[in-house]
Write an enzyme that holds these catalytic residues in place. Structure first.
Site, PDB file in Angstrom:
ATOM      1  N   SER A  95      40.509  58.209  42.688  1.00  0.00           N
ATOM      2  CA  SER A  95      41.126  57.637  43.886  1.00  0.00           C
ATOM      3  C   SER A  95      42.488  57.032  43.565  1.00  0.00           C
ATOM      4  O   SER A  95      43.479  57.278  44.258  1.00  0.00           O
ATOM      5  CB  SER A  95      40.209  56.575  44.497  1.00  0.00           C
ATOM      6  OG  SER A  95      40.841  55.936  45.588  1.00  0.00           O
ATOM      7  N   ASN A  96      42.557  56.243  42.491  1.00  0.00           N
ATOM      8  CA  ASN A  96      43.831  55.569  42.215  1.00  0.00           C
ATOM      9  C   ASN A  96      44.928  56.557  41.849  1.00  0.00           C
ATOM     10  O   ASN A  96      46.088  56.365  42.186  1.00  0.00           O
ATOM     11  CB  ASN A  96      43.650  54.477  41.149  1.00  0.00           C
ATOM     12  CG  ASN A  96      43.421  55.032  39.758  1.00  0.00           C
ATOM     13  OD1 ASN A  96      44.366  55.387  39.070  1.00  0.00           O
ATOM     14  ND2 ASN A  96      42.163  55.102  39.344  1.00  0.00           N
TER      15      ASN A  96
ATOM     16  N   HIS B 115      32.509  52.327  38.367  1.00  0.00           N
ATOM     17  CA  HIS B 115      32.686  52.273  39.822  1.00  0.00           C
ATOM     18  C   HIS B 115      31.650  51.399  40.517  1.00  0.00           C
ATOM     19  O   HIS B 115      31.812  51.061  41.688  1.00  0.00           O
ATOM     20  CB  HIS B 115      32.588  53.690  40.409  1.00  0.00           C
ATOM     21  CG  HIS B 115      33.500  54.666  39.736  1.00  0.00           C
ATOM     22  ND1 HIS B 115      33.053  55.607  38.838  1.00  0.00           N
ATOM     23  CD2 HIS B 115      34.834  54.821  39.811  1.00  0.00           C
ATOM     24  CE1 HIS B 115      34.080  56.316  38.395  1.00  0.00           C
ATOM     25  NE2 HIS B 115      35.174  55.856  38.953  1.00  0.00           N
TER      26      HIS B 115
ATOM     27  N   GLU C 285      32.538  54.154  44.304  1.00  0.00           N
ATOM     28  CA  GLU C 285      32.689  52.712  44.501  1.00  0.00           C
ATOM     29  C   GLU C 285      32.228  52.289  45.896  1.00  0.00           C
ATOM     30  O   GLU C 285      31.576  51.255  46.062  1.00  0.00           O
ATOM     31  CB  GLU C 285      34.146  52.283  44.283  1.00  0.00           C
ATOM     32  CG  GLU C 285      34.321  50.775  44.397  1.00  0.00           C
ATOM     33  CD  GLU C 285      35.766  50.325  44.322  1.00  0.00           C
ATOM     34  OE1 GLU C 285      36.104  49.324  44.984  1.00  0.00           O
ATOM     35  OE2 GLU C 285      36.565  50.968  43.605  1.00  0.00           O
TER      36      GLU C 285
END
Length: 319
Positions: free
Chosen positions: A230-231, A79, A131
């Site tokens: 997140s994805n 990240h 990130e």
């Protein structure tokens, strides 16, 4: 007794992206080269199965550099990290290897370029995500303004009115939601500078596009991934917004919500960019134990991206 029939439609592409694959290989090759233990600051990628598999090979995951005894290699997660982290590692005389995804590093370099060009910088992303913390930490505190929602974009006020604006984005955002935020910013600030090349990564874009198609062809859909990924969470949102009923995030086959899928004759399956294919196989096997299953793969894109290993591990990678 004849078993009920189910059709499973697998999204392609799904699962590991090139950045995740590279990060995992970095940990494995560091273990091969230097022996166990190898320390990793934070989860290398957001998936417990991956983390636990690496722990079994000798990786030790820690929250901070202060938790690492002297003399052992340390790896930074995919990240990305704030500049203060490698600086602290150097102060502690630690040997470190950076597994930051090259597409995240690209965003870091963009932030530095905008600072050199004296731009006021906006980052579109999710508060608290590693990130985002890493990207904002490329510059001094307060140099980057984080915008998370369309409402925040509408209410944004420049710190220095008239100064040139530029925006960056987290690599794992919803393509559609990000477009909405960017449209608001462009309407309010027509001269705002966009990334030279899209910041949302190819894998995020491809997996979301595949889910949109899958959602239209299924009456239930499972996203294999972690709740802190997140994805993976964006894939759930995309499927729901596409109108697919009975959408669920599962980490393993043991999480499958069978009751919710009782009426679903066609079930879509995808996996976030940090979820290994073995978990997809596990979910398919679980369905096969209960139903007479037909498996179809819906291919929407072919991915052939590969990222180079860090130089210090490149010889091992070549072998």
């Amino acid at each position: 007794m004849e078993r009920e029939k189910r059709t499973l439609r697998l999204a392609a592409p799904r699962g590991f992206c090139a950045g995740v694959d590279r990060a995992i290989q970095i940990v494995e090759r560091t273990l091969e080269k230097y022996g166990a233990p190898v320390y990793v600051r934070h989860e290398i990628v957001h998936n417990r199965f991956v983390v636990e598999s690496l722990e079994q090979k000798g990786a030790v995951f820690v929250d901070e550099l202060a938790d690492i005894p002297k003399g052992y290699p340390v790896i930074f997660s995919a990240h990305g990290v704030a500049k203060s982290v490698p600086a602290e590692a150097e102060n502690r005389q630690m040997f470190y290897i950076d597994a930051t995804c090259p597409l995240v590093s690209k965003v870091h370099r963009e932030a530095e370029r905008h600072e050199r060009d004296n731009h006021e910088i906006i980052l579109i992303g999710h508060r608290g995500h590693p990130e985002v913390i890493g990207t904002m930490g490329q510059l001094a505190e307060g140099e980057i303004t984080l915008i998370e929602t369309a409402e925040e974009a509408r209410n944004f006020r420049q710190k220095q009115p008239g100064k040139n604006l530029a925006y960056l984005t987290q690599t794992t955002l919803s393509v559609d939601e990000t477009r909405d935020i960017v449209d608001i910013l462009r309407e309010r600030f027509p001269g705002i500078e966009a990334p030279k090349k899209e910041d949302i990564c190819y894998a995020t874009t491809n997996r979301q596009a595949a889910v949109k198609i899958l959602a239209d062809r299924c009456d239930g859909l499972l996203v294999i991934g972690a709740p802190n990924s997140s994805n993976s969470m964006r894939l759930v949102e995309v499927a729901e917004k596409a109108g697919c009923p009975n959408v669920a995030l599962v980490q393993r086959a043991s999480d499958i919500p069978w009751d919710c899928l009782k009426s679903a004759k066609t079930v879509g399956i995808t996996a976030g960019a940090s979820a290994p294919e073995t978990l997809v196989e596990e979910v398919v096997a679980a369905f096969s134990e209960r139903y007479d299953v037909t498996v179809e793969e819906i291919v929407t894109n072919e991915e052939q991206v590969v990222f180079k290993m860090p130089k210090i591990l490149a010889s091992e990678a070549a072998e």
